[in-house]
Design a protein around this motif. Structure first.
Motif, PDB file in Angstrom:
ATOM      1  N   GLU A 147       3.154  10.869  30.644  1.00 28.99           N
ATOM      2  CA  GLU A 147       3.329  11.457  31.951  1.00 28.99           C
ATOM      3  C   GLU A 147       4.611  12.255  31.903  1.00 28.99           C
ATOM      4  OE1 GLU A 147       2.979   8.632  35.123  1.00 28.99           O
ATOM      5  OE2 GLU A 147       1.583   7.458  33.958  1.00 28.99           O
ATOM      6  N   GLY A 148       4.885  12.994  32.950  1.00 32.38           N
ATOM      7  CA  GLY A 148       6.144  13.712  33.075  1.00 32.38           C
ATOM      8  C   GLY A 148       6.415  14.644  31.923  1.00 32.38           C
ATOM      9  N   PHE A 149       7.641  14.539  31.377  1.00 31.39           N
ATOM     10  CA  PHE A 149       8.013  15.492  30.345  1.00 31.39           C
ATOM     11  C   PHE A 149       7.246  15.284  29.055  1.00 31.39           C
ATOM     12  CE2 PHE A 149      10.941  12.113  29.265  1.00 31.39           C
ATOM     13  CZ  PHE A 149      11.194  12.249  27.923  1.00 31.39           C
ATOM     14  N   VAL A 150       6.808  14.072  28.761  1.00 38.47           N
ATOM     15  CA  VAL A 150       5.996  13.852  27.563  1.00 38.47           C
ATOM     16  C   VAL A 150       4.673  14.591  27.720  1.00 38.47           C
ATOM     17  CG1 VAL A 150       4.853  12.143  26.121  1.00 38.47           C
ATOM     18  CG2 VAL A 150       7.102  11.656  27.066  1.00 38.47           C
ATOM     19  N   GLY A 151       4.088  14.521  28.885  1.00 33.54           N
ATOM     20  CA  GLY A 151       2.864  15.270  29.157  1.00 33.54           C
ATOM     21  C   GLY A 151       3.067  16.768  29.025  1.00 33.54           C
ATOM     22  N   ARG A 152       4.225  17.264  29.494  1.00 28.59           N
ATOM     23  CA  ARG A 152       4.509  18.699  29.360  1.00 28.59           C
ATOM     24  C   ARG A 152       4.673  19.082  27.894  1.00 28.59           C
ATOM     25  NH1 ARG A 152       7.693  17.506  33.765  1.00 28.59           N
ATOM     26  NH2 ARG A 152       9.642  17.707  32.624  1.00 28.59           N
ATOM     27  N   MET A 153       5.295  18.190  27.099  1.00 20.98           N
ATOM     28  CA  MET A 153       5.432  18.478  25.669  1.00 20.98           C
ATOM     29  C   MET A 153       4.060  18.567  25.020  1.00 20.98           C
ATOM     30  SD  MET A 153       8.578  16.221  24.264  1.00 20.98           S
ATOM     31  CE  MET A 153      10.242  16.457  24.847  1.00 20.98           C
ATOM     32  N   LEU A 154       3.193  17.605  25.334  1.00 28.06           N
ATOM     33  CA  LEU A 154       1.845  17.637  24.771  1.00 28.06           C
ATOM     34  C   LEU A 154       1.100  18.884  25.228  1.00 28.06           C
ATOM     35  CD1 LEU A 154       0.855  13.883  25.035  1.00 28.06           C
ATOM     36  CD2 LEU A 154       1.314  15.181  22.955  1.00 28.06           C
ATOM     37  N   GLY A 155       1.325  19.298  26.458  1.00 25.60           N
ATOM     38  CA  GLY A 155       0.705  20.523  26.954  1.00 25.60           C
ATOM     39  C   GLY A 155       1.123  21.734  26.149  1.00 25.60           C
ATOM     40  N   LYS A 156       2.384  21.755  25.708  1.00 29.24           N
ATOM     41  CA  LYS A 156       2.855  22.867  24.876  1.00 29.24           C
ATOM     42  C   LYS A 156       2.319  22.765  23.452  1.00 29.24           C
ATOM     43  CE  LYS A 156       6.808  24.166  27.484  1.00 29.24           C
ATOM     44  NZ  LYS A 156       7.712  25.257  27.412  1.00 29.24           N
ATOM     45  N   MET A 157       2.093  21.538  22.986  1.00 32.71           N
ATOM     46  CA  MET A 157       1.578  21.352  21.638  1.00 32.71           C
ATOM     47  C   MET A 157       0.087  21.670  21.542  1.00 32.71           C
ATOM     48  SD  MET A 157       3.383  17.849  20.499  1.00 32.71           S
ATOM     49  CE  MET A 157       5.115  17.580  20.710  1.00 32.71           C
TER      50      MET A 157
END
Length: 179
Positions: A3-13
């Protein structure tokens, strides 16, 4: 998952694997991909009735509050296949300790990151959003299993690397990511 920033990182990956916008599509994808089409299993997981899940999918009702957040998070998870995860992990591993190309803005307060160590960091003067850049190895750990201790260690190390420049006394052990 993330969730949160980890989710955003995965979204960029995984930029081609975006979460569906509509709750009906999210619910449908989650039921099919995470629960094998089993409405009862999804209802049990969310603590709602089967009829509620059917209404979410049909569009007669929209999940609210925590259910909406969980559904969006789970919809993001099911967008990434195991084969895609392995392939992307190999790509990032090949980059080693060099920059992976993945950087994400993190609001440390919103992300639930606790920092001990430097008094300046703890005092809150370094609490505006920061851009965390992952090495290839860190990105690979996050891609392989975002919920693993290795992924949390990678995130903490990336944050520690960020804080090394101004303070020099922050290590991954000084960081704790609250999920």
């Amino acid at each position: 998952m993330a969730e949160g920033f980890v989710g955003r990182m995965l979204g960029k990956m995984f930029p081609s694997r975006q979460v569906p916008v509509k709750a009906t599509t999210q619910a449908s994808h989650v039921r099919e991909r995470a629960f094998g089409g089993n409405t009862a299993a999804m209802a049990a997981h969310y603590g709602v009735s089967e009829r509620t899940v059917q209404r979410w999918i049909k569009g007669d009702r929209t999940p609210q509050g925590a259910d909406a957040e969980r559904l969006e998070t789970q919809a993001a998870e099911v967008q990434i296949t195991e084969t895609g995860r392995k392939r992307r992990a190999r790509e990032y591993t090949a980059k080693g300790t060099g920059f992976s190309g993945v950087g994400v803005t993190v609001d440390l307060d919103d992300a639930g990151v606790e920092i001990k160590g430097s008094a300046v960091v703890r005092a809150g003067r370094m609490r505006p959003p920061v851009v965390v850049k992952l090495t290839g190895e860190q990105a690979a750990a996050l891609v392989e299993d975002p919920d693993s201790p290795e992924a949390e260690d990678a995130i903490n190390q990336a944050l520690a690397d960020y804080f090394q420049l101004p303070f020099g006394d922050v290590t991954a052990a000084d960081l704790h990511t609250i999920r």
